[in-house]
Design an enzyme around this catalytic site. Sequence first.
Site, short mmCIF file in Angstrom:
data_model
loop_
_atom_site.label_atom_id
_atom_site.label_comp_id
_atom_site.label_asym_id
_atom_site.label_seq_id
_atom_site.Cartn_x
_atom_site.Cartn_y
_atom_site.Cartn_z
N ASP A 207 0.86 -1.19 0.00
CA ASP A 207 0.00 0.00 0.00
C ASP A 207 0.89 1.23 0.00
O ASP A 207 2.09 1.14 0.20
CB ASP A 207 -0.89 0.02 1.25
N ASP A 209 1.44 4.65 2.09
CA ASP A 209 1.10 5.13 3.43
C ASP A 209 0.19 6.36 3.34
O ASP A 209 0.16 7.06 2.32
CB ASP A 209 2.38 5.45 4.21
#
Length: 263
Positions: A207, A209
Amino acid sequence: MAGADVGIFGGSGFYSFLEDVEEVELETPYGKPSAPYVIGELDGTRVAFLPRHGRNHELPPHTIPYLANVWGMKELGVRRIIGPNASGALKAELRLGEFVVCDQFVDRTSGRKDTFYDGPETTHVSAADPYCPDLRALLVETAHELEIPVRDGGTVVTIQGPRFSTRAESKWFQAMGWDTINMTAYPEGYLARELELCYANISMVTDHDVGVEGTDPVSHEQVVTVFNENNERLRELLFALVPKIPPQPEDHLCATALRGARL
């Protein structure tokens, strides 16, 4: 007791490795490890696998028995360890699923037991170059051979967890120039160095952040989904890597970490 040469710690979504295995339960001076060690053979190399969060992900990052886990690896005879981690990217150019073979860490945890040397003999083990250069080079080389997207070098910042960062914290980490963020890279890798074991980190980008501009807030579900999608590539990398890992040389950087470390 069964022994092994190479150790692998499994992270989120990575709870098993080999199939034809033997289970070994250990009780260490630092308590029980996260789960029984699973030991098998891969092209002549004995491998010990341990899911650091437990078999059912019952251990959140701040409760993992890091000292017991690393001590148990050494007790099994392991000298070289690979530690994959689900990680967030702190830079927009890092792609989901990209592997970052880090060469530095920053510790932002608090209250974790992070040393085997509590006295009475004072011991200061250098962390200047915390990850094994040989294992790092092998990882990068093997990933290139398999056409797996990989970055050679980077800084991982480890936060306490179990919460994710605020936007302000994430922007601070980005401003510092750090690359990836997770909750388990520290103290695992440093503890290996204290026991003179080789250790390499693979930060798997699951992902971006929360503070990375133009991205949505991270969720645990997103981390697990992307990690599961990339498990096959991680397995492919490890299956190709492990048989190439040679024994640890006696005069190696990691094998001599305690020389001059005691006062």
